[in-house]
Design an enzyme around this catalytic site. Structure first.
Site, PDB file in Angstrom:
ATOM      1  N   TYR A 221     -15.653  31.006  -5.700  1.00  0.00           N
ATOM      2  CA  TYR A 221     -14.985  32.070  -6.451  1.00  0.00           C
ATOM      3  C   TYR A 221     -13.521  31.726  -6.697  1.00  0.00           C
ATOM      4  CZ  TYR A 221     -13.014  36.669  -7.528  1.00  0.00           C
ATOM      5  OH  TYR A 221     -12.335  37.708  -8.121  1.00  0.00           O
TER       6      TYR A 221
ATOM      7  N   SER B  37      -7.702  36.229 -10.886  1.00  0.00           N
ATOM      8  CA  SER B  37      -7.504  36.890  -9.604  1.00  0.00           C
ATOM      9  C   SER B  37      -6.299  36.247  -8.932  1.00  0.00           C
ATOM     10  CB  SER B  37      -8.751  36.715  -8.723  1.00  0.00           C
ATOM     11  OG  SER B  37      -8.489  37.051  -7.376  1.00  0.00           O
TER      12      SER B  37
END
Length: 278
Positions: A158, A145
């Site tokens: 995350y 990401s």
């Protein structure tokens, strides 16, 4: 080409293929003639996608597996070879996020996220890469990401998971040089997939926090990812705005970046507003 050629006995394994980016990557590979093996927890959703792909005249298998379960991961390669298939491409896409301050988090949920987002990626790479290297062909895509390039208050776990995936994949590119196998880290920015809603974001809040220019559709992410795998690129970042943003995140001093991200992250809610007013 860095991607092995499609063949009747070869397959592209796509985890987290039941929706979102995973489903779009499976469709993109199928559109280029690659048979796919779809992996996720829910077989019913996978079967719907498999039927769609088969309607194009491309082979598709469904393997339901919970990738948070270490025994299930250990069995996956054997289940594929028992079908008479050679996994030449591995797409490690399965992932999830928690939301909110770590001090208010559910420890079980945090560990579950790390198991899927980090341990599963490393586990499957260690199981699938030896065969690819032995055959001297293969391609690996690990989905990270743009969060991998920066701290992420409100999604601390995350962001750290994705930083691991990026660093791990970049290291693999060095180890795999000259083997005929490539490794690519896909680092998408915000994508309309329902991922944020599953994590606990309100859709409107997420869209307010991130400008429209940064949002990319899942099909665009998938095409960029497969194109960049074909080119043998180490890192794939869909969307010009996200490529610029990733550079900004890396060069901005953390003493500036962290407070800014804390103020705008929708996962911090009142905590973020308190920080901004102090």
């Amino acid at each position: 080409m860095s991607l092995p050629r499609p063949a009747p006995d070869r397959t592209a394994v796509v985890t987290g293929a039941s929706s979102g980016i995973g489903a779009s990557i499976a469709r993109e590979l199928a559109s280029r003639g690659y048979g796919v093996t779809l992996v996720a927890r829910r077989a019913d959703k996978l079967e719907d996608l498999a039927q769609e792909i088969r309607a194009r005249g491309v082979r598709a298998e469904v393997l339901a597996a919970d990738l948070s379960d270490r025994s299930a991961r250990a069995e996956l390669l054997g289940r594929i070879t028992e079908l008479g298939l050679i996994p030449d491409i591995l797409i490690n896409n399965a992932g999830l996020s928690t939301l909110g301050p770590v001090a208010e988090s559910d420890p079980d949920a945090e560990m579950h996220m790390i198991e899927v987002d980090v341990v599963s990626v490393a586990d499957l790479c260690t199981r699938f890469l030896p065969g690819m290297v032995e055959r001297r062909r293969g391609a690996l895509l690990n989905v990270a990401s743009t969060a991998a390039f920066q701290p992420l208050p409100g999604q601390a776990g995350y962001g750290a998971c994705k930083a691991f995936v990026l660093s791990y994949t970049q290291s693999l590119t060095g180890e795999l040089r000259g083997t005929g196998v490539t490794a690519t880290a896909l680092c998408p920015g915000p994508v309309h997939t329902g991922f944020g809603e599953a994590a606990g974001f309100a859709k409107d809040d997420a869209e307010k926090a991130l400008p429209p220019i940064m949002w990319v559709e899942a099909d665009t992410v998938a095409k960029t990812a497969v194109d960049d795998m074909t080119k043998g690129r180490m890192v794939s970042i869909p969307g010009a705005a996200n490529r610029v943003g990733s550079i900004f995140a890396q060069i901005t001093p953390r003493t500036v970046l962290v407070p800014m991200l804390t103020r705008i992250h929708p996962g911090l809610g009142k905590n973020a507003r308190k920080g901004a007013s102090s």
